[in-house]
Design a protein around this motif. Structure first.
Motif, PDB file in Angstrom:
ATOM      1  N   ASP A  77       0.816  -1.217   0.000  1.00  0.00           N
ATOM      2  CA  ASP A  77       0.000   0.000   0.000  1.00  0.00           C
ATOM      3  C   ASP A  77       0.846   1.263   0.000  1.00  0.00           C
ATOM      4  OD1 ASP A  77      -2.608  -1.321   0.215  1.00  0.00           O
ATOM      5  OD2 ASP A  77      -1.929  -1.909   2.217  1.00  0.00           O
ATOM      6  N   VAL A  78       2.023   1.184   0.593  1.00  0.00           N
ATOM      7  CA  VAL A  78       2.890   2.357   0.703  1.00  0.00           C
ATOM      8  C   VAL A  78       4.304   1.875   0.992  1.00  0.00           C
ATOM      9  CG1 VAL A  78       2.496   2.671   3.192  1.00  0.00           C
ATOM     10  CG2 VAL A  78       3.107   4.648   1.783  1.00  0.00           C
ATOM     11  N   VAL A  79       5.282   2.669   0.592  1.00  0.00           N
ATOM     12  CA  VAL A  79       6.685   2.403   0.909  1.00  0.00           C
ATOM     13  C   VAL A  79       7.141   3.413   1.965  1.00  0.00           C
ATOM     14  CG1 VAL A  79       9.063   2.427   0.031  1.00  0.00           C
ATOM     15  CG2 VAL A  79       7.217   1.430  -1.355  1.00  0.00           C
ATOM     16  N   TRP A  80       7.810   2.912   2.974  1.00  0.00           N
ATOM     17  CA  TRP A  80       8.387   3.759   4.036  1.00  0.00           C
ATOM     18  C   TRP A  80       9.898   3.642   3.880  1.00  0.00           C
ATOM     19  CZ3 TRP A  80       7.480   2.686   9.971  1.00  0.00           C
ATOM     20  CH2 TRP A  80       7.862   3.819  10.707  1.00  0.00           C
ATOM     21  N   LEU A  81      10.525   4.718   3.472  1.00  0.00           N
ATOM     22  CA  LEU A  81      11.896   4.698   2.978  1.00  0.00           C
ATOM     23  C   LEU A  81      12.830   5.508   3.868  1.00  0.00           C
ATOM     24  CD1 LEU A  81      13.988   4.184   0.637  1.00  0.00           C
ATOM     25  CD2 LEU A  81      13.042   6.237  -0.447  1.00  0.00           C
ATOM     26  N   GLU A  82      13.995   4.945   4.158  1.00  0.00           N
ATOM     27  CA  GLU A  82      15.019   5.677   4.893  1.00  0.00           C
ATOM     28  C   GLU A  82      16.011   6.321   3.919  1.00  0.00           C
ATOM     29  OE1 GLU A  82      18.437   5.172   8.385  1.00  0.00           O
ATOM     30  OE2 GLU A  82      17.240   3.428   7.792  1.00  0.00           O
ATOM     31  N   GLY A 100       5.070   4.810  -9.206  1.00  0.00           N
ATOM     32  CA  GLY A 100       3.889   3.958  -9.255  1.00  0.00           C
ATOM     33  C   GLY A 100       3.260   3.670  -7.912  1.00  0.00           C
ATOM     34  N   ILE A 101       3.930   4.020  -6.823  1.00  0.00           N
ATOM     35  CA  ILE A 101       3.391   3.779  -5.490  1.00  0.00           C
ATOM     36  C   ILE A 101       3.803   4.941  -4.588  1.00  0.00           C
ATOM     37  CG2 ILE A 101       5.419   2.424  -4.771  1.00  0.00           C
ATOM     38  CD1 ILE A 101       3.463   0.701  -3.075  1.00  0.00           C
ATOM     39  N   PRO A 102       2.920   5.411  -3.715  1.00  0.00           N
ATOM     40  CA  PRO A 102       3.299   6.504  -2.824  1.00  0.00           C
ATOM     41  C   PRO A 102       4.366   6.053  -1.824  1.00  0.00           C
ATOM     42  CG  PRO A 102       1.137   5.663  -2.239  1.00  0.00           C
ATOM     43  CD  PRO A 102       1.518   4.996  -3.524  1.00  0.00           C
ATOM     44  N   TYR A 103       5.285   6.945  -1.552  1.00  0.00           N
ATOM     45  CA  TYR A 103       6.277   6.613  -0.536  1.00  0.00           C
ATOM     46  C   TYR A 103       6.476   7.781   0.425  1.00  0.00           C
ATOM     47  CZ  TYR A 103       9.916   9.038  -3.373  1.00  0.00           C
ATOM     48  OH  TYR A 103      10.665   9.948  -4.086  1.00  0.00           O
ATOM     49  N   VAL A 104       6.808   7.411   1.653  1.00  0.00           N
ATOM     50  CA  VAL A 104       7.149   8.345   2.722  1.00  0.00           C
ATOM     51  C   VAL A 104       8.629   8.176   2.990  1.00  0.00           C
ATOM     52  CG1 VAL A 104       6.796   8.927   5.159  1.00  0.00           C
ATOM     53  CG2 VAL A 104       4.838   8.240   3.736  1.00  0.00           C
ATOM     54  N   VAL A 134       9.546  13.962  -5.207  1.00  0.00           N
ATOM     55  CA  VAL A 134       8.638  12.946  -5.741  1.00  0.00           C
ATOM     56  C   VAL A 134       7.871  12.233  -4.619  1.00  0.00           C
ATOM     57  CG1 VAL A 134       8.542  10.811  -7.099  1.00  0.00           C
ATOM     58  CG2 VAL A 134      10.087  12.652  -7.777  1.00  0.00           C
ATOM     59  N   ALA A 135       8.404  12.242  -3.405  1.00  0.00           N
ATOM     60  CA  ALA A 135       7.755  11.555  -2.282  1.00  0.00           C
ATOM     61  C   ALA A 135       6.372  12.126  -2.004  1.00  0.00           C
ATOM     62  CB  ALA A 135       8.624  11.670  -1.034  1.00  0.00           C
ATOM     63  N   HIS A 136       5.487  11.275  -1.478  1.00  0.00           N
ATOM     64  CA  HIS A 136       4.216  11.799  -0.982  1.00  0.00           C
ATOM     65  C   HIS A 136       4.463  12.695   0.218  1.00  0.00           C
ATOM     66  CE1 HIS A 136       0.575  11.949   1.481  1.00  0.00           C
ATOM     67  NE2 HIS A 136      -0.092  11.862   0.328  1.00  0.00           N
ATOM     68  N   THR A 137       5.308  12.209   1.160  1.00  0.00           N
ATOM     69  CA  THR A 137       5.603  12.975   2.372  1.00  0.00           C
ATOM     70  C   THR A 137       7.069  12.807   2.731  1.00  0.00           C
ATOM     71  OG1 THR A 137       3.361  12.616   3.227  1.00  0.00           O
ATOM     72  CG2 THR A 137       5.031  13.304   4.820  1.00  0.00           C
ATOM     73  N   VAL A 138       7.688  13.904   3.121  1.00  0.00           N
ATOM     74  CA  VAL A 138       9.024  13.873   3.708  1.00  0.00           C
ATOM     75  C   VAL A 138       8.866  14.026   5.214  1.00  0.00           C
ATOM     76  CG1 VAL A 138      11.266  15.007   3.875  1.00  0.00           C
ATOM     77  CG2 VAL A 138      10.121  14.838   1.654  1.00  0.00           C
ATOM     78  N   VAL A 139       9.398  13.067   5.965  1.00  0.00           N
ATOM     79  CA  VAL A 139       9.427  13.155   7.424  1.00  0.00           C
ATOM     80  C   VAL A 139      10.833  13.595   7.824  1.00  0.00           C
ATOM     81  CG1 VAL A 139       9.208  11.896   9.594  1.00  0.00           C
ATOM     82  CG2 VAL A 139       7.679  11.364   7.684  1.00  0.00           C
ATOM     83  N   ALA A 140      10.918  14.744   8.462  1.00  0.00           N
ATOM     84  CA  ALA A 140      12.209  15.329   8.822  1.00  0.00           C
ATOM     85  C   ALA A 140      12.382  15.328  10.334  1.00  0.00           C
ATOM     86  CB  ALA A 140      12.304  16.767   8.292  1.00  0.00           C
ATOM     87  N   GLY A 141      13.596  15.046  10.761  1.00  0.00           N
ATOM     88  CA  GLY A 141      13.873  14.966  12.191  1.00  0.00           C
ATOM     89  C   GLY A 141      14.050  16.303  12.875  1.00  0.00           C
ATOM     90  N   ASN A 142      14.275  17.369  12.104  1.00  0.00           N
ATOM     91  CA  ASN A 142      14.383  18.695  12.712  1.00  0.00           C
ATOM     92  C   ASN A 142      14.053  19.783  11.693  1.00  0.00           C
ATOM     93  OD1 ASN A 142      16.682  19.215  11.142  1.00  0.00           O
ATOM     94  ND2 ASN A 142      18.128  18.838  12.812  1.00  0.00           N
ATOM     95  N   ASP A 143      14.075  21.034  12.145  1.00  0.00           N
ATOM     96  CA  ASP A 143      13.690  22.166  11.298  1.00  0.00           C
ATOM     97  C   ASP A 143      14.622  22.331  10.104  1.00  0.00           C
ATOM     98  OD1 ASP A 143      11.629  22.731  13.047  1.00  0.00           O
ATOM     99  OD2 ASP A 143      12.744  24.261  14.150  1.00  0.00           O
ATOM    100  N   TYR A 144      15.901  22.097  10.291  1.00  0.00           N
ATOM    101  CA  TYR A 144      16.876  22.284   9.224  1.00  0.00           C
ATOM    102  C   TYR A 144      16.580  21.338   8.055  1.00  0.00           C
ATOM    103  CZ  TYR A 144      21.484  22.748   6.994  1.00  0.00           C
ATOM    104  OH  TYR A 144      22.499  22.973   6.100  1.00  0.00           O
ATOM    105  N   LEU A 145      16.301  20.090   8.356  1.00  0.00           N
ATOM    106  CA  LEU A 145      15.993  19.106   7.331  1.00  0.00           C
ATOM    107  C   LEU A 145      14.654  19.414   6.663  1.00  0.00           C
ATOM    108  CD1 LEU A 145      17.087  15.929   9.331  1.00  0.00           C
ATOM    109  CD2 LEU A 145      18.421  17.169   7.618  1.00  0.00           C
ATOM    110  N   ALA A 146      13.688  19.859   7.461  1.00  0.00           N
ATOM    111  CA  ALA A 146      12.378  20.202   6.906  1.00  0.00           C
ATOM    112  C   ALA A 146      12.487  21.393   5.958  1.00  0.00           C
ATOM    113  CB  ALA A 146      11.400  20.512   8.035  1.00  0.00           C
TER     114      ALA A 146
END
Length: 353
Positions: A77-82, A100-104, A134-146
Motif C-alpha cells: 500500500d505504501v513504501v516507508w523509505l530511509e 507507481g506507489i506513494p512513498y514516505v 517525488v515523495a508523498h511525504t518527507v518526514v524530517a527529524g528537525n527544522d533544518y531538514l524540513a
C-alpha cells in the motif's frame, strides 16, 4: 495496511533502529503489517565500527536484494523509505524504481550535503532533492531538514523528532554518592572526533575538579590524553546501564551544515535517564536543551568549562536538572507521541494510491 519498509541498516544501525524499527510493534497493534527489507546488514555496520571489512561482493548482493524488493513494490500500500533506496546510484534509476506507489521518506541527517561535497556532485548533488520532491511525504527529524525538503519542492513535509521509548529508562539504579563526577559521551567511532572540540575545557576542569570521562561506543580520542577517561563497548542491551552511570551527559558538535541536520538522539538518551546535559548549540540540540533548566548550551571553551564545573560541584543542581531533562523527553520526545503521527502519515500516503 501493508507497508514495505526500506531501511538503510538492520537493527545494529542506530538510524534504522530508532527512526523505524522501534515503532513497528506499536504500529502492528494498530493494524499495520510490515515487510522490512534493509539494504545493508549488521556485518556492514560492524565494519564501520572497526570490525572486519565487507567485500565488494557483499555490497553488490545487498543492492541486488534491494532492487528485487523494489520490483515487488506494487504489492504494498505504501513504501516507508530511509533516506533513499539506492545510495550512490543515479537519480533517474532511483526515481524509476520508486514510481507507481506513494512513498514516505525519512531523514535524520543532512545526507544531501554528503552528495553536494563529493566528487560525484555533478551527478548526485541534487539526488536527495529529487527523492524529496517525488515523495508523498518527507518526514524530517528537525527544522533544518524540513526547510531543505520545502526548498526542494516536497509536497508534504512533517517534522517528527527522533524519540525515545521512555519505558526502557524507568527504574534505573541510583548511583551512590561519589567524589568523582562522571562525564559521559555515547556514540560511534566515526563521531568520537567531536570530543576533541572540548578537549581544552575537559583538560582545564580536570586540573581542579575530580572528573572521569566515560566514552561509550568508541575509543578515547588521542586529543584527550592526560584526562582521566575510560572507553566502554556499546551494545543495545548494555547502553542504558552505561548511561545510568553518567552524572553529566555531553554532546559537543562542530557548527557546519552537516551537524545542523543532527537530531540529538544521544542527548535524548541521557536525558531520558534523568541526567543533565551540556551540548553545543547546533542542530536539534537547540530545541532539546533549555539552557539552565534541563542542561546547558555551551559554545566556547569558557562556557563548557563553566557548565562542567557548576554541575560537578552541585549534586542538587544535577538532580534538579536531570528531573527536568526526563520530563522534557516524556512530554516532547517519546515514542508514545510520535507513533500516532507516523501512523497518520502512512495512512494518508496510502490513501492516495
Amino acid at each position: 495496511m501493508n507497508v514495505l519498509v526500506l531501511t538503510r541498516y538492520e537493527r545494529l544501525g542506530a538510524s534504522s533502529r530508532i527512526r523505524f524499527l522501534q515503532f513497528l510493534p506499536r504500529l502492528e497493534r494498530e493494524g499495520f503489517t510490515f515487510d522490512v527489507r534493509p539494504l545493508l546488514d549488521n556485518a556492514y555496520v560492524r565494519s564501520l565500527y572497526g570490525g572486519p571489512p565487507v567485500g565488494t561482493v557483499s555490497i553488490l548482493r545487498a543492492y541486488g536484494r534491494r532492487l528485487r524488493a523494489l520490483m515487488r513494490r506494487m504489492q504494498y500500500d505504501v513504501v516507508w523509505l530511509e533516506k533513499e533506496a539506492l545510495p550512490w546510484l543515479p537519480t533517474w534509476l532511483e526515481i524509476a524504481r520508486l514510481e507507481g506507489i506513494p512513498y514516505v521518506v525519512d531523514y535524520d541527517d543532512a545526507w544531501f550535503h554528503r552528495y553536494e561535497n563529493h566528487w560525484l556532485s555533478p551527478m548526485l548533488g541534487h539526488k536527495i532533492d529529487a527523492v524529496m520532491r517525488v515523495a508523498h511525504t518527507v518526514v524530517a527529524g528537525n527544522d533544518y531538514l524540513a526547510r531543505r525538503a520545502r526548498q526542494a519542492g516536497a509536497r508534504h513535509v512533517e517534522i517528527v523528532p527522533t524519540v525515545i521509548d521512555v519505558e526502557r529508562y524507568r527504574g534505573l539504579p541510583v548511583a551512590p554518592p561519589n567524589e568523582v563526577t562522571t562525564v559521559g559521551w555515547i556514540g560511534i567511532p566515526l563521531n568520537a572526533h567531536y570530543l576533541a572540540v572540548i578537549a581544552p575545557a575537559l583538560r582545564a576542569v580536570a586540573g581542579d575538579t575530580r572528573i572521569q570521562l566515560n566514552v561509550v561506543g568508541a575509543p578515547v580520542p588521542s586529543e584527550l590524553t592526560g584526562i582521566p577517561s575510560e572507553s566502554f563497548p556499546w551494545s543495545e542491551d548494555s547502553e542504558i546501564a552505561r548511561i545510568s552511570a553518567f552524572d553529566i551527559g555531553i554532546m559537543p558538535l562542530h557548527d557546519t551544515p552537516w551537524e545542523r541536520g543532527k537530531c540529538a538522539y544521544k542527548l535524548l538518551q541521557v536525558m531520558a535517564a534523568g541526567k543533565p546535559v551540556i551540548a553545543s548549540p547546533v542542530g536539534a540540540n537547540v530545541q532539546v536543551v533549555r539552557h539552565g533548566v534541563n542542561g546547558f548550551l555551551a559554545n566556547t571553551t569558557e562556557e563548557w568549562s563553566d557548565a562542567l564545573r557548576r554541575l560537578a560541584a552541585d549534586p542538587e543542581l544535577r538532580q534538579r536538572m536531570g528531573a527536568e531533562a526526563r520530563r522534557t523527553v516524556e512530554d516532547q520526545y517519546s515514542t508514545a507521541l510520535a507513533a500516532p503521527r507516523l501512523a497518520a502519515i502512512l495512512k494518508k500516503a496510502a490513501a492516495e494510491l
